[in-house]
Design an enzyme around this catalytic site. Structure first.
Site, PDB file in Angstrom:
ATOM      1  N   ARG A  79       0.841  -1.195   0.000  1.00 27.50           N
ATOM      2  CA  ARG A  79       0.000   0.000   0.000  1.00 27.50           C
ATOM      3  C   ARG A  79       0.875   1.243   0.000  1.00 27.50           C
ATOM      4  NH1 ARG A  79      -4.296  -0.108   4.639  1.00 27.50           N
ATOM      5  NH2 ARG A  79      -5.305  -1.703   3.333  1.00 27.50           N
ATOM      6  N   ARG A 148      -2.848   6.487   9.988  1.00 23.66           N
ATOM      7  CA  ARG A 148      -2.701   6.216   8.557  1.00 23.66           C
ATOM      8  C   ARG A 148      -2.635   7.529   7.799  1.00 23.66           C
ATOM      9  NH1 ARG A 148      -4.738   1.025   7.707  1.00 23.66           N
ATOM     10  NH2 ARG A 148      -4.277  -0.257   9.516  1.00 23.66           N
ATOM     11  N   LYS A 213      -5.295   0.452  14.535  1.00 26.51           N
ATOM     12  CA  LYS A 213      -5.153   1.476  13.491  1.00 26.51           C
ATOM     13  C   LYS A 213      -5.876   2.759  13.900  1.00 26.51           C
ATOM     14  CE  LYS A 213      -7.297  -1.164  10.462  1.00 26.51           C
ATOM     15  NZ  LYS A 213      -8.182  -1.789   9.430  1.00 26.51           N
ATOM     16  N   LYS A 215      -7.397   6.490  12.141  1.00 23.30           N
ATOM     17  CA  LYS A 215      -7.670   7.153  10.864  1.00 23.30           C
ATOM     18  C   LYS A 215      -8.209   8.556  11.062  1.00 23.30           C
ATOM     19  CE  LYS A 215      -8.608   2.810   8.506  1.00 23.30           C
ATOM     20  NZ  LYS A 215      -9.646   2.006   7.845  1.00 23.30           N
ATOM     21  N   CYS A 434     -15.112  -3.276  -2.041  1.00 18.76           N
ATOM     22  CA  CYS A 434     -13.778  -3.540  -1.509  1.00 18.76           C
ATOM     23  C   CYS A 434     -13.093  -4.612  -2.348  1.00 18.76           C
ATOM     24  CB  CYS A 434     -13.887  -4.001  -0.070  1.00 18.76           C
ATOM     25  SG  CYS A 434     -14.541  -5.671   0.031  1.00 18.76           S
ATOM     26  N   CYS A 440      -7.883 -10.783  -0.410  1.00 19.73           N
ATOM     27  CA  CYS A 440      -8.118 -10.430   0.989  1.00 19.73           C
ATOM     28  C   CYS A 440      -8.333 -11.681   1.820  1.00 19.73           C
ATOM     29  CB  CYS A 440      -9.323  -9.521   1.130  1.00 19.73           C
ATOM     30  SG  CYS A 440      -9.635  -9.169   2.868  1.00 19.73           S
ATOM     31  N   CYS A 479     -16.917  -8.778   3.615  1.00 23.95           N
ATOM     32  CA  CYS A 479     -17.052  -9.157   5.018  1.00 23.95           C
ATOM     33  C   CYS A 479     -17.481  -7.919   5.792  1.00 23.95           C
ATOM     34  CB  CYS A 479     -15.739  -9.731   5.566  1.00 23.95           C
ATOM     35  SG  CYS A 479     -14.616  -8.485   6.213  1.00 23.95           S
ATOM     36  N   CYS A 483     -14.655  -2.210   4.477  1.00 29.99           N
ATOM     37  CA  CYS A 483     -13.600  -1.412   3.840  1.00 29.99           C
ATOM     38  C   CYS A 483     -14.131  -0.475   2.763  1.00 29.99           C
ATOM     39  CB  CYS A 483     -12.540  -2.319   3.265  1.00 29.99           C
ATOM     40  SG  CYS A 483     -11.702  -3.239   4.544  1.00 29.99           S
TER      41      CYS A 483
END
Ligand code: SRM
Ligand SMILES: Cc1cc2nc3c(=O)[nH]c(=O)nc-3n(C[C@H](O)[C@H](O)[C@H](O)COP(=O)(O)OP(=O)(O)OC[C@H]3O[C@@H](n4cnc5c(N)ncnc54)[C@H](O)[C@@H]3O)c2cc1C
Ligand SMILES: Cc1cc2nc3c(=O)[nH]c(=O)nc-3n(C[C@H](O)[C@H](O)[C@H](O)COP(=O)(O)O)c2cc1C
Ligand code: SF4
Lengths: 558, 606
Positions: A79, A148, A213, A215, A434, A440, A479, A483
């Site tokens: 990424r 991020r 994480k 954001k 996503c 994934c 899922c 995302c």
């Protein structure tokens, strides 16, 4: 054989791992040179995330290779972060080449304005990192338990305020990068820091970094194209006669949940007050420090700041924040978002240059038969004197185009059969999916590879009901991690298992209301039947200008 | 007198008496003797009160013959794994030894000495097993599966009622185990996503049951040492002349997608043939010709195939004779000679007269080219007499019976090439690659090779060099050492074209390394980088250690291509000995000689 000890500890194993990783080094370097496997150790896989890469495997081949007595086809997703998602044309060319040389020949423009490469083999990982850094881009902290890249409307030239907002996004992104030198040693062969903690302390993060994480996003009304309420921490631009007056602060957003675990849920950020522009770093740093000190380090499923806030209450959180800041937040200023979608086509910036927002279905840049998007963009990047910008909706803006170059660019798109947005229904233009299968590891069902064909079928229904231009945002994820922010879709589809989805309805059109579960475990036929009926009612009974998401609520469909 | 009366009169309850008589009848003398010694040994331990009289329900941790409880889990998202770990702790606490493993790492053969099996498995996909559980379930459902009368089990099935096939995998396991006569110790429990309470209920019941079971164990229902079935005697002998038709159980192309190689792993069922082999032996396989070649030949002979002929194997139709009794590839000098004798053809005589020319002529040609080039009006039977009799091909055996029981595994690389404007294929390898499917039968025999053997000393280190199919016998070596629990160190050198597609048996080697049954492995993939790298280069790269291994008594093995590889490996070996042994070329040569004479340098090349 698996002989884990399952003894309970005060913190999760990941916490010890981070702590003992010697500031994110782990044994990645040794792992890269092990010729017997295409993978890294499970521990190093986790550390690697902080460097901006995930170990994955080609899930399409999982069973086949198992039978062939081969290890899974391990490969790496890389990424690349760029604050607000802006790259120059030469940078684009390098990324484009990297995708072919080491990746699977595609570029993925993500829902958080980054690039992703898929299918990079371990032996090529270091070379790939080098190339990216040669392009003056980086992957550091694109993933992992840190802040991020900071999202922001990618077109600073819409107004002076946009420009300022963008500058702030860049500052935040840079400011919160990890200080560890591990990245430069491992990937760029910079000489080793004889790591005495002093040399590379993480003043904010510490040895254990954040519990999860983190954001941050900055949104400029009336556009909520970055879905500010999905962020852990958000800043809403407040403008006063053309100048940046300050920001409304919102906190506690997050989309992810786990089926069957009611302690997890999507949550939208709450607006908690107003701050002056120059306070943005101090406030962000303090919020992260609170999350660092109070976030759940035992159960990663409950470690995001949204849970920290709900556990202790928003009042506690605001009090703690003001306490640490040593001052009160001002009351939030009024603001209004009208959409979380993108505006397609040409738009002139305050600098007189032109900006073309191009619809990239699910953000996947590839050559698809005669629709050779990847080739087209390479050609454009070759002649383009401006830059390229990623939106939070997986789209691309060809930015800073001289009026004189507009036609040349349109001609290239035509030559490669890249239709302009007019050719698509409002539904498709408002769709997000996503990555999901085949890369994934968490996907239960298809998303990116499936949604386009589902929309083909939905388009028929849209047309039948005269809704082809209606912008209903539809979002699919493989899922419940969300995302593609599927729980913010006026129509949301979340994968349960291959071929089966939960259908959620009724998010607002501007991203300030989650959708609600309508029906579970629907196969394609069921989805089409359910939506068919509702769309018909919508075209019949809607009020003037009423959005689909609001309609299903008014009609008590959810 | 009848020995049973002795027991009935003995100090046993009626049921015990019956149980004993049942259990003891049909014991061989050896087994009976073993038992008498055994009881003498454990009688003190047996003096624990009888089930009826015991109060506390937990098992005595001392029960010497109570084998560990085995917990197997199959998970996708980790729940089953977590519960398995939890369950293990609980059962340990209750005083029983426990083993936990994911179903993938579990070795089937461990089933035969497991008495109590707990399965925690989720359902995935649309009623499918988690990938981890697939193979194990498939095995239990397959015809290969051995009966499990000795086994008692219980299943915790994880699932989600919102799916059509709720807990299907758990149910599938139950069904399979029942079919194999395993007995259920506690009824299966199917859990919904909120599985904690159901799990609690299940583990409690299990622990209670285990308590009782292991008590009755003390009450002396122990499996006999002899129950692993020994080979029947008087079984027919099979050999080169009398091949056994073995059923193909599995046929797998080992090369991953996009590979430039074509290598097949075959598992053959020795059934009750009584055939035995040792690691290092080869398997002889008889092939049938392809219709393509047979019809081609018939065409050239302008025959229908229905003609009755006298083959060296007796009378049959020409077609069958060509199909079964002779080879149509490759061409040999014998055929030329016979042809010349019969027809007196000058040209052929000239070819035969000149070795160089003969070689050149034979290269890449097959019988069909020859018949086409030198048509002659001969009877089919004469033609047949020109042909090479169908000869078996040898394949290094890639399995150890210690691991696979009544199976034999081989690794076959398909020979394909084109020459003289036609695409050609190897007689036997193409038969196995193209014309044989799972369920078919092939004629086989064991071809012992006493000159390619593991060291007698189980602790002796081994260095195994085998690129390509040369790796086959080492799979047998390592399986053998693993199944015997030998401690000797081992070092594998393997090479192929590409890492991602051609690392033959990679998953197995990685597991052996993890479990210490393989000490180290060095690999060379020739086409993954600009410059070609082969095993001999890897040997030089690790020359110092390699020499140290030799000095420490390592046995050196090389297997595979004779033409090039074996020679290059030998060169590397001697240069390593020269360099790190500080020896002159002569000394090094002598060093290698002694290795060879003492059987410490063995090669199996072809
Ligand atoms: C590429 C992207 C989706 C896309 O198609 O664009 C993506 C892809 C993945 N996300 Fe995400 N996430 C992406 C935006 C998001 C968003 C959207 C957003 O932030 O606005 C969310 C919801 C917001 C949030 O964070 O709650 C999101 C919530 C997650 C979660 C759930 C986190 C949680 O605390 O609930 C996971 C799973 C996890 O972290 O354990 C996850 C994990 C993943 C991983 C890395 C799977 C994994 O952990 O192994 C996926 C890689 C798939 C692949 O093969 O590339 N991703 N992920 C987006 C990349 C963003 C970026 O450039 O940084
Ligand atoms: C002890 C021993 C162990 C062995 N172990 C294995 C093993 O484990 N795995 C394995 O795959 N094989 C093994 N082999 C080799 C195997 O026995 C066969 O020789 C191989 O499978 C080829 O046989 P075939 O019948 O398919 O080819 P054949 O019909 O015998 O044809 C082979 C012939 O075709 C010709 N030919 C081949 N390639 C070309 C070319 N490119 N150009 C021109 N002519 C060519 C050559 O004359 C060659 O001799 C072993 C051999 C021995 C002796
Ligand atoms: C992709 C997927 C498919 C599933 N399919 C089924 C199913 O067909 N039947 C069922 O009973 N449960 C099904 N489940 C539910 C799981 O079995 C359940 O979540 C279980 O607790 C998972 O345990 P594990 O973490 O050990 O895999 C499915 C779950 C997932 C994620
Ligand atoms: S939503 Fe789930 S399936 Fe989709 S990319 Fe994120 S983690 Fe993977």
């Amino acid at each position: 054989m698996n002989q884990e000890t399952f003894a309970e500890e005060a913190v999760s194993p990941e916490e010890h791992l981070k702590e003992n990783s010697n500031y994110l080094r782990g044994n990645i370097e040794q792992g890269l040179t092990d010729p017997l496997t295409g993978s890294l150790t499970p521990d190093d896989m986790k550390i690697l995330k902080f460097h901006g890469s995930y170990q994955q495997q080609d899930r399409d081949l999982e069973k086949e290779r198992k039978r062939q007595k081969l290890e899974p086809l391990y490969q790496f997703m890389v990424r690349v972060r760029a604050a607000g998602g802006i790259v120059t044309a030469p940078q684009w060319l390098l990324l484009d080449e990297l995708a072919d040389q080491y990746g699977n020949g595609t570029l993925k423009l993500t829902t958080r304005q980054s690039f992703q490469f898929h299918g990079i083999l371990k032996k090529d990982l270091k070379a790939s990192f080098k190339l990216i850094n040669d392009a003056l881009l980086t992957t550091i902290a694109a993933c992992g338990d840190v802040n991020r890249n900071v999202m922001c409307n990618p077109n600073p030239y819409q107004s002076a305020v946009h420009e300022e907002a963008y500058a702030h996004a860049v500052r935040l992104s840079e400011y919160f990068k990890p200080r560890s030198k591990a990245y430069y040693e491992i990937w760029l062969d910079q000489e080793k820091v004889i790591s005495s903690p002093e040399q590379e302390q993480e003043p904010l993060y510490g040895r254990r970094y954040l519990p999860r994480k983190f954001k941050i996003g900055i949104a400029t009304p009336p556009n909520n194209d970055i879905d500010i309420f999905a962020s852990d921490l958000g800043f809403i631009v407040i403008e006063e006669d053309g100048k940046l007056k300050g920001f409304n602060v919102c906190a506690g957003g997050g989309m992810g949940a786990t089926f069957g675990d009611s302690s997890t849920y999507p949550r939208l950020a709450d607006v908690i007050g107003f701050i002056a522009p120059e306070e943005i770093i101090a406030v962000s740093e303090t919020v992260m420090a609170i999350q660092r000190d109070f976030g759940d380090r035992l159960n990663r499923k409950n470690a995001r700041i949204k849970y920290t806030i709900d556990r202790r209450g928003m009042d506690w959180f605001v009090a703690e924040l003001q306490n640490r800041l040593g001052r009160e937040l001002l009351p939030a200023a009024p603001y209004h978002f009208d959409t979380n979608g993108d505006r397609y086509g040409w738009l002139q910036g305050i600098n007189g240059k032109w900006f073309y927002t191009l619809f990239v279905e699910n953000g996947r840049v590839r050559n698809n038969g005669k629709r050779a998007l990847k080739d087209a963009l390479r050609e454009i990047a070759r002649i383009h004197r401006g830059d390229l910008r990623l939106t939070g909706n997986q789209n691309l803006i060809i930015g800073n185009v001289e009026a004189a170059d507009k036609n040349a660019i349109e001609d290239i798109l035509k030559a490669y059969h890249i239709a302009d947005s007019a050719a698509y229904t409002g539904l498709r233009l408002s769709s997000l999916a996503c990555v999901a299968l085949n890369t994934c590891g968490l996907a239960f069902a298809e998303a990116e590879r499936y949604l386009p064909s589902l929309i083909d079928k939905l388009d028929i229904l849209m047309k039948e009901n005269g809704l082809e231009k209606e912008e209903i945002n539809i979002r699919m994820t493989g899922c419940p991690n969300g995302c593609a922010r599927s729980r913010l879709g006026e129509i949301g589809l979340v994968g349960r298992t291959v071929g089966k989805y939960n259908l959620y309805l009724g998010a607002s059109h501007n991203g300030d209301r989650l959708n609600t579960l309508y029906k579970e475990m629907l196969a394609e036929a069921d989805i089409l039947q359910e939506l068919g009926g509702i769309l018909q009612r919508f075209s019949g009974d809607r009020l003037a200008g009423e959005h689909f998401g609001d309609f299903v609520h008014r009609k008590k469909i959810v | 007198m009848d020995w049973t009366t002795g027991i009935v009169k003995g100090p046993f309850s009626e049921t015990q008496g019956k149980q004993l008589v049942e259990s003891l009848s049909g014991l061989s003398a050896g087994q009976a003797q073993w038992l008498s010694g055994y009881f003498a040994g454990i009688s003190p331990l047996l003096e624990t009160p009888l089930p009826a009289e015991r109060q506390d329900e937990t098992a005595p941790s001392t029960a010497p013959e109570a084998k560990p409880v085995y917990i197997l889990y199959g998970t996708h998202t980790g729940n089953s794994e977590r519960l398995a770990g939890e369950a293990a702790k609980r059962i340990k606490a209750a005083g029983r030894a426990v083993k936990v493993s994911d179903m993938d790492s579990f070795k089937i053969k461990e089933l035969s000495d497991t008495d109590q099996l707990l399965i925690i498995v989720s359902t995935d996909g649309d009623g499918e097993p988690p990938v981890q559980a697939e193979d194990f379930l498939q095995y239990l459902q397959s015809s290969k599966a051995r009966k499990l009368d000795h086994l008692s089990y219980s299943i915790l099935a994880l699932g989600d009622t919102s799916y059509t096939y709720f807990c299907k995998t758990g149910k599938d396991f139950e069904e399979a185990l029942e079919k194999l006569n395993a007995s259920s110790m506690v009824p299966r429990i199917d859990c919904d996503v909120d599985f904690e309470d159901d799990y609690e209920r299940w583990i409690k019941e299990v622990i209670t049951a285990l308590g009782q079971l292991s008590v009755s164990h003390n009450g002396l229902l122990i499996g006999f040492p002899g129950d692993k079935t020994a080979p029947q005697d008087g079984s027919p002998r099979y050999d080169r002349k009398h091949p056994f038709s073995a059923t193909v159980l599995q046929k797998i192309k080992l090369n991953g997608r996009g590979s430039t190689k074509e290598t097949y792993h075959l598992e053959l069922d020795l059934g009750d043939s009584g055939l035995r082999y040792e690691p290092g032996d080869a398997l002889g396989i008889y092939a049938l010709n392809s219709n393509r070649l047979v019809d081609g030949a018939l065409g050239l002979l302008q025959a229908s195939g229905e003609e009755l002929v006298e083959s060296y194997r007796g009378p049959k139709t020409l077609k069958d004779a060509l199909m079964e009794d002779y080879e149509l590839t490759p061409l040999t000098a014998v055929s030329l000679r016979r042809h010349a004798e019969i027809t007196g053809n000058k040209e052929i005589k000239e070819i035969l007269a000149d070795d160089g020319r003969l070689k050149k002529y034979l290269h890449g040609r097959d019988i069909l080219d020859f018949i086409a080039a030198y048509p002659a009006d001969l009877s089919p039977e004469i033609w047949l007499s020109l042909l090479r009799k169908n000869t078996p091909r040898m394949y290094s055996i890639a399995s150890s019976q210690g691991m696979v029981g009544d199976e034999v595994h081989v690794l076959v690389s398909a020979v394909r090439y084109s020459a003289h404007g036609r695409s050609r294929e190897g007689h036997c390898s193409s038969f196995l690659a193209d014309r044989i499917q799972e369920g078919d039968q092939v004629g086989i025999f064991v071809d012992p090779n006493t000159r390619f053997r593991l060291p007698a000393d189980p602790d002796a280190p081994v260095i195994m060099v085998g690129p390509g199919t040369g790796i086959a016998p080492y799979r047998a070596f390592i399986q053998e050492r693993a199944s015997r629990g030998d401690e000797g160190k081992s070092w594998l050198f393997f090479g192929e074209r590409n890492f991602t597609t051609d690392f033959l048996y990679q998953a197995e080697w990685l597991r052996h390394l993890k479990e210490g049954t393989l000490t180290r492995a060095s690999v060379a993939f020739s086409r993954d980088q600009r410059e070609k790298v082969y095993v001999q280069h890897k040997m030089l790269e690790h020359g110092k250690e390699l020499f140290d291994w030799l000095e420490n008594g390592a046995h050196f093995y090389v297997c595979g291509d004779r033409e090039h590889m074996a020679k290059d490996v030998d060169k590397s070996l001697s240069s390593i000995i020269r360099e790190y042994g500080g020896m002159s070329p002569e000394k090094a040569a002598a060093y290698i000689k002694t290795l060879q004479h003492s059987g410490r340098y063995q090669s199996d090349v072809y």
